[in-house]
Enzyme design. Structure first.
Site, PDB file in Angstrom:
ATOM      1  N   ASP A 130     -11.109   1.689  -1.350  1.00  0.00           N
ATOM      2  CA  ASP A 130     -10.321   2.498  -0.316  1.00  0.00           C
ATOM      3  C   ASP A 130     -11.210   3.475   0.362  1.00  0.00           C
ATOM      4  O   ASP A 130     -10.872   4.550   0.744  1.00  0.00           O
ATOM      5  CB  ASP A 130      -9.236   3.358  -1.368  1.00  0.00           C
ATOM      6  CG  ASP A 130      -8.093   3.869  -0.597  1.00  0.00           C
ATOM      7  OD1 ASP A 130      -8.003   3.402   0.611  1.00  0.00           O
ATOM      8  OD2 ASP A 130      -7.210   4.763  -1.150  1.00  0.00           O
ATOM      9  N   HIS A 138       0.706  -1.008  -0.076  1.00  0.00           N
ATOM     10  CA  HIS A 138      -0.030   0.116  -0.017  1.00  0.00           C
ATOM     11  C   HIS A 138       0.948   1.412  -0.120  1.00  0.00           C
ATOM     12  O   HIS A 138       1.750   1.072   0.451  1.00  0.00           O
ATOM     13  CB  HIS A 138      -0.853   0.073   1.329  1.00  0.00           C
ATOM     14  CG  HIS A 138      -1.739   0.968   1.244  1.00  0.00           C
ATOM     15  ND1 HIS A 138      -1.535   2.322   1.660  1.00  0.00           N
ATOM     16  CD2 HIS A 138      -3.158   0.954   0.978  1.00  0.00           C
ATOM     17  CE1 HIS A 138      -2.646   3.029   1.431  1.00  0.00           C
ATOM     18  NE2 HIS A 138      -3.673   2.238   1.247  1.00  0.00           N
TER      19      HIS A 138
HETATM   20 MN    MN Z   1      -5.730   2.929   0.723  1.00  0.00          MN
END
Ligand code: MN
Length: 343
Positions: free
Chosen positions: A295, A167
């Site tokens: 997200d 990430h």
């Molecule tokens: Mn993220």
């Protein structure tokens, strides 16, 4: 259709508390930036409150979230506290997942700056707690995973046959200055710049020659790399032909840079809600390696869901993108009573 979102931010209340304490003593551009997020009660609630999250998932038709502790994760702390918080966060998250295994799956936190402990925690999380993968938020205090000191983590990931979600994080201290204006250090630009740098370092550093079975998942449709692979190959081959690798401190690789990207990487659509880049990735990597993601709570679920539902692809490709790939790659059980795809 069954919709599994694969890059969804979560934080135990204790983690948010520790992070806000840290922002009081450590004054860097990233801690200021994140203090702004975590300091907002609404954002803190979205990150910590899983009942609130399920309400939204139900309202917008998202079946599952693959939860990972939000960036920069335990890597923001020193190795000792990071290791402690990773264990705490994994225990907390495993408990939440056990309560609602039909709605949540999880990526385990590790503190890469204590590599042996991180490898042990990875194994515990996968084999004992039932996690579906591991999340690492790019560099750790400016150090990247091409450094062999981190490779016990890769050994453990391969031994457990589990993917690492790489990430983004803010650009490292050595790079951050030109990103510090105009909000560029975060998701707007700096995250992708740093994550793509990280991937190229790993490829050129020979990580995938040492670990041919290592699986890395990237958000944001591969952090821009799909567009760049041809040039990476071209320049690498050019240097190879001219005897340029050694003078530049580079190692010859067993394959071309793009081969590693095609073989070892999986992509998610987090934060990417336009079709042409997705078409490009599907064309380049096929439809078995790309997964839906939102997200949450940094992106709007409604927008991400509307985007994926409006895609004009045939049913089989849609099923892979929305849930089948995530089930296969992260070992998520198909729902016993999955909503019918025709729905
Ligand atoms: Mn993220």
């Amino acid at each position: 259709m069954r919709l599994i979102a694969t890059e969804e931010a979560y934080a135990p209340t204790e983690y948010v508390k520790r992070y806000l304490e840290l922002t009081k003593t450590v004054d860097t551009a990233p801690t200021r930036y994140l203090g702004m997020y975590y300091g907002k009660p609404e954002m803190a609630r979205q990150l910590t409150d899983l009942d609130l999250r399920i309400e939204e998932m139900d309202r917008l038709g998202v079946d599952m979230h693959l939860l990972g502790i939000t960036a920069p994760g335990v890597q923001a702390f020193d190795a000792g506290l990071g290791t402690e918080l990773a264990i705490m966060a994994n225990d907390a998250l495993a408990g939440e997942i056990a309560r609602r295994p039909d709605r949540f799956a999880g990526l385990a936190a590790v503190a890469p700056h204590a590599p042996e402990q991180a490898a042990r925690e990875l194994k515990r999380a996968i084999t004992e707690l039932g996690f579906n993968g591991v999340i690492i938020n790019s560099h750790t205090h400016g150090e990247y995973l091409d450094d062999p000191k981190f490779w016990p983590i890769f050994e453990a990931a391969v031994a457990c046959d589990t993917p690492i979600y790489l990430h983004p994080n803010f650009p490292s201290e050595a790079m951050i200055k030109p990103y510090a204006d105009y909000g560029m250090m975060g998701a707007l630009w700096g995250f992708g710049a740093d994550a793509s740098l990280h991937v190229v370092r790993m490829i050129l550093g020979g990580v995938f020659d040492a670990f041919p079975d290592l699986k890395i998942v990237l958000g944001h449709l591969g952090e821009g790399l799909a567009f760049w692979l041809g040039r990476l190959d071209n320049r690498y081959q050019n240097l190879l032909r001219r005897g340029g690798l050694e003078p530049l401190g580079m190692k010859p690789l067993a394959k071309l840079p793009s081969d590693y990207f095609r073989n070892n990487f999986y992509l998610t659509t987090s934060g990417m809600m336009t079709q042409p880049p997705l078409d490009l990735c599907l064309q380049m990597f096929g439809d078995d390696r790309i997964m839906f993601a939102v997200d949450y709570p940094f992106e709007q679920t409604a927008e991400a869901v509307a985007f994926v539902r409006a895609l004009p692809y045939e049913a089989e490709k849609m099923a892979k993108l929305t849930h089948l790939n995530a089930e296969r790659i992260f070992g998520i059980a198909p729902a016993a009573t999955a909503r019918k795809d025709a729905e």
